[in-house]
Design a protein around this motif. Structure first.
Motif, PDB file in Angstrom:
ATOM      1  N   LEU A 189      70.256  14.697  24.130  1.00 38.35           N
ATOM      2  CA  LEU A 189      69.760  15.447  22.975  1.00 38.35           C
ATOM      3  C   LEU A 189      69.902  14.649  21.691  1.00 38.35           C
ATOM      4  O   LEU A 189      69.013  14.663  20.841  1.00 38.35           O
ATOM      5  N   LEU A 190      71.018  13.964  21.547  1.00 39.13           N
ATOM      6  CA  LEU A 190      71.221  13.128  20.363  1.00 39.13           C
ATOM      7  C   LEU A 190      70.169  12.027  20.291  1.00 39.13           C
ATOM      8  O   LEU A 190      69.639  11.729  19.222  1.00 39.13           O
ATOM      9  N   GLN A 191      69.862  11.446  21.425  1.00 39.83           N
ATOM     10  CA  GLN A 191      68.886  10.359  21.456  1.00 39.83           C
ATOM     11  C   GLN A 191      67.465  10.871  21.242  1.00 39.83           C
ATOM     12  O   GLN A 191      66.699  10.307  20.468  1.00 39.83           O
ATOM     13  N   GLU A 192      67.098  11.980  21.919  1.00 39.80           N
ATOM     14  CA  GLU A 192      65.727  12.471  21.886  1.00 39.80           C
ATOM     15  C   GLU A 192      65.400  13.290  20.646  1.00 39.80           C
ATOM     16  O   GLU A 192      64.322  13.152  20.078  1.00 39.80           O
ATOM     17  N   HIS A 193      66.303  14.152  20.230  1.00 41.11           N
ATOM     18  CA  HIS A 193      65.967  15.136  19.203  1.00 41.11           C
ATOM     19  C   HIS A 193      66.589  14.859  17.846  1.00 41.11           C
ATOM     20  O   HIS A 193      66.131  15.372  16.840  1.00 41.11           O
ATOM     21  N   VAL A 194      67.631  14.087  17.814  1.00 40.77           N
ATOM     22  CA  VAL A 194      68.284  13.806  16.541  1.00 40.77           C
ATOM     23  C   VAL A 194      68.022  12.365  16.120  1.00 40.77           C
ATOM     24  O   VAL A 194      68.200  12.006  14.971  1.00 40.77           O
ATOM     25  N   GLY A 195      67.584  11.535  17.058  1.00 44.59           N
ATOM     26  CA  GLY A 195      67.240  10.158  16.732  1.00 44.59           C
ATOM     27  C   GLY A 195      68.394   9.186  16.760  1.00 44.59           C
ATOM     28  O   GLY A 195      68.273   8.068  16.288  1.00 44.59           O
ATOM     29  N   ILE A 196      69.510   9.599  17.318  1.00 42.24           N
ATOM     30  CA  ILE A 196      70.656   8.709  17.415  1.00 42.24           C
ATOM     31  C   ILE A 196      70.595   8.033  18.772  1.00 42.24           C
ATOM     32  O   ILE A 196      70.614   8.678  19.799  1.00 42.24           O
ATOM     33  N   SER A 197      70.471   6.715  18.768  1.00 38.97           N
ATOM     34  CA  SER A 197      70.338   6.024  20.052  1.00 38.97           C
ATOM     35  C   SER A 197      71.471   5.043  20.317  1.00 38.97           C
ATOM     36  O   SER A 197      71.651   4.598  21.424  1.00 38.97           O
ATOM     37  N   GLN A 198      72.206   4.701  19.289  1.00 40.64           N
ATOM     38  CA  GLN A 198      73.350   3.819  19.503  1.00 40.64           C
ATOM     39  C   GLN A 198      74.568   4.436  18.845  1.00 40.64           C
ATOM     40  O   GLN A 198      74.488   5.509  18.296  1.00 40.64           O
ATOM     41  N   ASP A 199      75.646   3.765  18.942  1.00 45.89           N
ATOM     42  CA  ASP A 199      76.896   4.246  18.365  1.00 45.89           C
ATOM     43  C   ASP A 199      77.376   5.549  18.978  1.00 45.89           C
ATOM     44  O   ASP A 199      77.956   6.388  18.300  1.00 45.89           O
ATOM     45  N   ILE A 200      77.095   5.743  20.266  1.00 46.46           N
ATOM     46  CA  ILE A 200      77.649   6.869  21.015  1.00 46.46           C
ATOM     47  C   ILE A 200      78.597   6.271  22.047  1.00 46.46           C
ATOM     48  O   ILE A 200      78.191   5.487  22.898  1.00 46.46           O
ATOM     49  N   ILE A 201      79.865   6.620  21.934  1.00 44.34           N
ATOM     50  CA  ILE A 201      80.885   6.102  22.845  1.00 44.34           C
ATOM     51  C   ILE A 201      81.476   7.275  23.611  1.00 44.34           C
ATOM     52  O   ILE A 201      81.785   8.305  23.024  1.00 44.34           O
ATOM     53  N   THR A 202      81.638   7.099  24.914  1.00 44.32           N
ATOM     54  CA  THR A 202      82.295   8.114  25.733  1.00 44.32           C
ATOM     55  C   THR A 202      83.623   7.563  26.222  1.00 44.32           C
ATOM     56  O   THR A 202      83.687   6.448  26.745  1.00 44.32           O
ATOM     57  N   VAL A 203      84.674   8.359  26.043  1.00 44.41           N
ATOM     58  CA  VAL A 203      85.990   8.036  26.565  1.00 44.41           C
ATOM     59  C   VAL A 203      86.315   9.070  27.634  1.00 44.41           C
ATOM     60  O   VAL A 203      86.305  10.266  27.358  1.00 44.41           O
ATOM     61  N   SER A 204      86.561   8.610  28.841  1.00 44.99           N
ATOM     62  CA  SER A 204      86.986   9.489  29.923  1.00 44.99           C
ATOM     63  C   SER A 204      88.488   9.349  30.073  1.00 44.99           C
ATOM     64  O   SER A 204      88.988   8.258  30.387  1.00 44.99           O
ATOM     65  N   LEU A 205      89.204  10.423  29.830  1.00 40.87           N
ATOM     66  CA  LEU A 205      90.669  10.360  29.892  1.00 40.87           C
ATOM     67  C   LEU A 205      91.160   9.940  31.268  1.00 40.87           C
ATOM     68  O   LEU A 205      92.207   9.313  31.384  1.00 40.87           O
ATOM     69  N   ARG A 206      90.393  10.243  32.321  1.00 37.48           N
ATOM     70  CA  ARG A 206      90.810   9.868  33.683  1.00 37.48           C
ATOM     71  C   ARG A 206      90.875   8.352  33.852  1.00 37.48           C
ATOM     72  O   ARG A 206      91.552   7.852  34.738  1.00 37.48           O
ATOM     73  N   GLU A 207      90.149   7.613  32.999  1.00 35.88           N
ATOM     74  CA  GLU A 207      90.126   6.152  33.088  1.00 35.88           C
ATOM     75  C   GLU A 207      91.153   5.488  32.183  1.00 35.88           C
ATOM     76  O   GLU A 207      91.255   4.260  32.164  1.00 35.88           O
ATOM     77  N   LYS A 208      91.873   6.278  31.416  1.00 30.52           N
ATOM     78  CA  LYS A 208      92.848   5.741  30.469  1.00 30.52           C
ATOM     79  C   LYS A 208      94.268   5.902  31.000  1.00 30.52           C
ATOM     80  O   LYS A 208      94.580   6.849  31.705  1.00 30.52           O
ATOM     81  N   VAL A 209      95.114   4.960  30.646  1.00 33.71           N
ATOM     82  CA  VAL A 209      96.538   5.065  30.961  1.00 33.71           C
ATOM     83  C   VAL A 209      97.172   5.872  29.836  1.00 33.71           C
ATOM     84  O   VAL A 209      97.202   5.427  28.688  1.00 33.71           O
ATOM     85  N   ILE A 210      97.626   7.072  30.172  1.00 29.65           N
ATOM     86  CA  ILE A 210      98.281   7.943  29.196  1.00 29.65           C
ATOM     87  C   ILE A 210      99.562   8.452  29.850  1.00 29.65           C
ATOM     88  O   ILE A 210      99.527   9.276  30.766  1.00 29.65           O
ATOM     89  N   GLU A 211     100.680   7.928  29.385  1.00 28.27           N
ATOM     90  CA  GLU A 211     101.968   8.316  29.949  1.00 28.27           C
ATOM     91  C   GLU A 211     102.347   9.734  29.532  1.00 28.27           C
ATOM     92  O   GLU A 211     101.837  10.249  28.535  1.00 28.27           O
ATOM     93  N   LEU A 212     103.260  10.309  30.281  1.00 25.87           N
ATOM     94  CA  LEU A 212     103.814  11.602  29.894  1.00 25.87           C
ATOM     95  C   LEU A 212     104.752  11.404  28.713  1.00 25.87           C
ATOM     96  O   LEU A 212     105.499  10.433  28.650  1.00 25.87           O
ATOM     97  N   CYS A 213     104.721  12.348  27.783  1.00 21.68           N
ATOM     98  CA  CYS A 213     105.616  12.298  26.634  1.00 21.68           C
ATOM     99  C   CYS A 213     107.060  12.402  27.123  1.00 21.68           C
ATOM    100  O   CYS A 213     107.378  13.209  27.991  1.00 21.68           O
ATOM    101  N   HIS A 214     107.932  11.576  26.570  1.00 19.53           N
ATOM    102  CA  HIS A 214     109.347  11.581  26.953  1.00 19.53           C
ATOM    103  C   HIS A 214     110.147  12.627  26.202  1.00 19.53           C
ATOM    104  O   HIS A 214     111.305  12.882  26.535  1.00 19.53           O
ATOM    105  N   GLY A 215     109.574  13.194  25.150  1.00 20.20           N
ATOM    106  CA  GLY A 215     110.281  14.196  24.359  1.00 20.20           C
ATOM    107  C   GLY A 215     111.415  13.634  23.524  1.00 20.20           C
ATOM    108  O   GLY A 215     112.302  14.364  23.089  1.00 20.20           O
ATOM    109  N   CYS A 216     111.384  12.345  23.259  1.00 25.16           N
ATOM    110  CA  CYS A 216     112.485  11.701  22.532  1.00 25.16           C
ATOM    111  C   CYS A 216     112.405  11.914  21.017  1.00 25.16           C
ATOM    112  O   CYS A 216     113.372  11.673  20.309  1.00 25.16           O
TER     113      CYS A 216
END
Length: 178
Positions: free
Chosen positions: A26-53
């Protein structure tokens, strides 16, 4: 306009990604934004559990013992003009991946960094879309200083059925940019 889309689903091609892909089209077709769209998938990132320190709260996030990719995501958020956040609903709340990431960003509740940046939140669910899950996301982003874009009383919960009425969904998603 720089747009960041964050996917909080552990599924690679799940409903949350389906909606993010639709947003991108929709951004590409109707709003005219074709670049500068980045997707971050949290499943692909290393995110440790908070230690609560509380090292990040008392001193600085630089004192956090977790050495993961949270700061990378935060830097992408700072550069974005619009942030779209999606999570599936698990037990009436956001996914564990999304919750873990939010917990790791807890220091930002004391040092907001989004300063009025526009954020659009959505959840996907096989049954009913959970207002509780939307509220979880909303509270985190408001605490971080974001302006949460509203749709109805909350942002948007999308009930995913066997067949999505795509035109209806497209019309709902278009309202984000008007």
């Amino acid at each position: 306009m720089k747009i960041l889309m964050i996917n909080g689903s552990p599924r690679k091609k799940g409903n949350t990604q389906l909606i993010l892909d639709l947003f991108e089209r929709l951004l590409q077709e109707h709003v005219g934004i074709s670049q500068d769209i980045i997707t971050v998938s949290l499943r692909e990132k290393v995110i440790e559990l908070c230690h609560g320190c509380r090292g990040c709260m008392v001193n600085s996030e630089e004192f956090c013992p977790c050495k993961d990719e949270v700061k990378d995501i935060e830097n992408k958020m700072k550069k974005a003009d619009l942030i779209l956040i999606g999570s599936p609903v698990y037990v009436e709340d956001i996914s564990g991946l999304m919750k873990n990431w939010i917990d790791r960003m807890a220091y930002r509740c004391h040092r907001p960094f989004l300063n009025g940046k526009r954020v659009y939140l959505f959840t996907t669910s096989g049954a009913k879309a959970s207002n509780h899950a939307i509220r979880t996301l909303k509270h985190a982003f408001l605490a971080w200083g974001a302006e949460v874009i509203q749709w109805d009383n909350y942002s948007m919960g999308i009930r995913m059925e066997a067949e999505i009425a795509r035109e209806n969904l497209k019309n709902r998603l278009r309202s984000v940019y008007n």
